[in-house]
Design an enzyme around this catalytic site. Structure first.
Site, PDB file in Angstrom:
ATOM      1  N   ASN A  14       0.905  -1.191   0.065  1.00 61.58           N
ATOM      2  CA  ASN A  14      -0.048   0.200  -0.048  1.00 61.58           C
ATOM      3  C   ASN A  14       0.744   1.402   0.213  1.00 61.58           C
ATOM      4  OD1 ASN A  14       0.628   0.712   2.935  1.00 61.58           O
ATOM      5  ND2 ASN A  14      -0.428  -1.327   3.132  1.00 61.58           N
ATOM      6  N   ARG A  15       0.197   2.396   0.052  1.00 62.05           N
ATOM      7  CA  ARG A  15       1.009   3.563  -0.206  1.00 62.05           C
ATOM      8  C   ARG A  15       1.713   4.207   1.101  1.00 62.05           C
ATOM      9  NH1 ARG A  15      -0.495   5.753  -5.013  1.00 62.05           N
ATOM     10  NH2 ARG A  15      -2.420   4.826  -6.143  1.00 62.05           N
TER      11      ARG A  15
END
Length: 409
Positions: free
Chosen positions: A218-219
């Site tokens: 994910n980010r």
């Protein structure tokens, strides 16, 4: 550089000795001043052969002290007692770079210049950052002096290994400014409100392997978790930092690097005993590939079907263990949401049995993932909410640690 809560208005005496590494002390004085500290620089005669007092005065905005006998070199204080005026009220005495000569003076109580008499008069913590060439740092005499100073409570920052001014390679380099700042913050935090408390803090986005070359993630960059861990160190806590992100060293924390959700679960459960608080700031993957290919998956013209399965729920595992052991005393979670922020956050708070939850909207361009600022809403188990407007992640981290301290009290 922004104001740092743990450094704001702290009076720091920076002793600078005659070493080529004195140029690093100039950067350190600048960064400390930008962070809000009041920096009084004391230079030896030899230090002035490398960097001028005017340079330190320019970056600190304060007088520089160098001579016990000349009024113009005593910062406006009476020259014969300037060292007493400096020592009174100081929060920390840091000598960086510290030469072998000055270290020997300090170890044996010699006082023949402004720096050494100030060190004898000071009652604040003493932090020493040696810098020297050749084998001087590892010489038995220097090591014996280190032992004497440590025995008296001084903290010695180990010099780093690398290329020295002489061209030799060895141990003797002064650490970089970021590392020195970490040691300063740890020293100033000792005796803080969380002294004696063990905090377990997680950060970063986990990576779930697909094959030897690829993973699902994910980010999350881990910056918010890192800021929380630093704020905990500033408050005097004993910190275990479990990271799934590539983050700078964190002085004063036991660091455990992990990659996957499973590895993070195992690390959390391994370190949770006796914890006053767990702060789960990590963005843990909810799903992982059902199987991991042994070899790199080759590209083809056909669509790829990727079966996924749930990853272990770390907070639910902690909830079950907490029932049995009573630890951790406080559990804090995070909710990164793109819609229905408060509704979704409140549901997570209740389902996971949390004491506090920090919710943030990941659709905001100036907050959340991959930026240095954030805005959060803190929800507690009694139904209360606290909104923290847009601020640096350091400020957000300090606010969360303050709430944790209140919960523990």
């Amino acid at each position: 550089m922004a104001i740092i809560a743990g450094l704001r208005d702290k009076r720091i005496i920076l002793g600078v000795c005659g070493s080529i590494a004195a140029y690093k002390a100039l950067d350190l004085a600048s960064k400390l001043t930008q962070a809000g500290a009041l920096v009084d620089v004391v230079m030896t005669d030899a230090a002035q052969r490398f960097v001028s007092p005017l340079s330190f005065q320019a970056v600190s905005g304060r007088p520089v002290y160098s001579d016990m006998w000349r009024a113009e070199a005593s910062g406006g204080l009476p020259s014969h007692i300037a060292h007493v005026g400096l020592a009174e009220g100081a929060d920390l005495l840091l000598i960086a770079p510290a030469t072998a000569n000055t270290i020997a003076k300090l170890a044996h109580g010699m006082a023949d210049d402004m720096l050494s008499v100030t060190a004898l008069a000071a009652r604040c913590p003493l932090l020493i950052a040696p810098a020297m060439d050749g084998g001087m740092a590892e010489h038995p005499a220097t090591q014996a002096n280190f032992a004497i100073l440590r025995g008296r409570g001084a903290q010695v920052i180990e010099p780093e290994r690398g290329r020295l001014a002489s061209g030799l390679h060895g141990r003797g380099r002064l650490p970089e400014t970021a590392t020195l700042l970490g040691h300063i913050r740890r020293a100033l935090g000792q005796g803080g409100e969380l002294t004696g408390r063990k905090l377990l803090i997680t950060a970063g986005g986990t990576r779930e392997a697909l094959d030897p070359a690829r993973y699902i993630s994910n980010r999350s960059t881990g910056k918010q978790g890192y800021a929380i861990a630093q704020a905990a160190i500033d408050a005097g806590a004993d910190v275990v930092f479990i990271s799934a992100a590539d983050l700078p060293p964190l002085v004063g924390a036991v660091r455990v690097d992990v990659d996957s959700a499973q590895a993070m679960l195992e690390a959390v459960l391994a370190h949770i005993a006796g914890c006053s608080a767990l702060i789960m700031a990590a963005a843990v993957a909810d799903y992982r590939p059902r199987s991991v290919a042994e070899q790199k998956i080759k590209k083809s013209d056909k669509a790829m079907n990727l079966p996924l399965e749930r990853t272990p729920d770390i907070l639910l595992a902690v909830k079950a263990q907490r029932v049995e052991s009573g630890y951790p005393t406080v559990v804090v979670g995070f909710a990164a949401e793109s819609e229905n922020l408060l509704e979704n956050a409140r549901g997570k708070l209740q389902a996971k049995g949390l004491d506090l939850l920090a919710a943030n909207d990941i659709t905001a361009e100036d907050a959340g993932f991959a930026v240095d600022t954030n805005r959060v809403v803190l929800l507690d188990s009694d139904g209360g909410t606290q909104e923290i407007e847009l601020a640096s992640k350091d400020v957000i981290g300090a606010a969360i640690i303050k709430r944790v301290g209140r919960l523990l009290d």
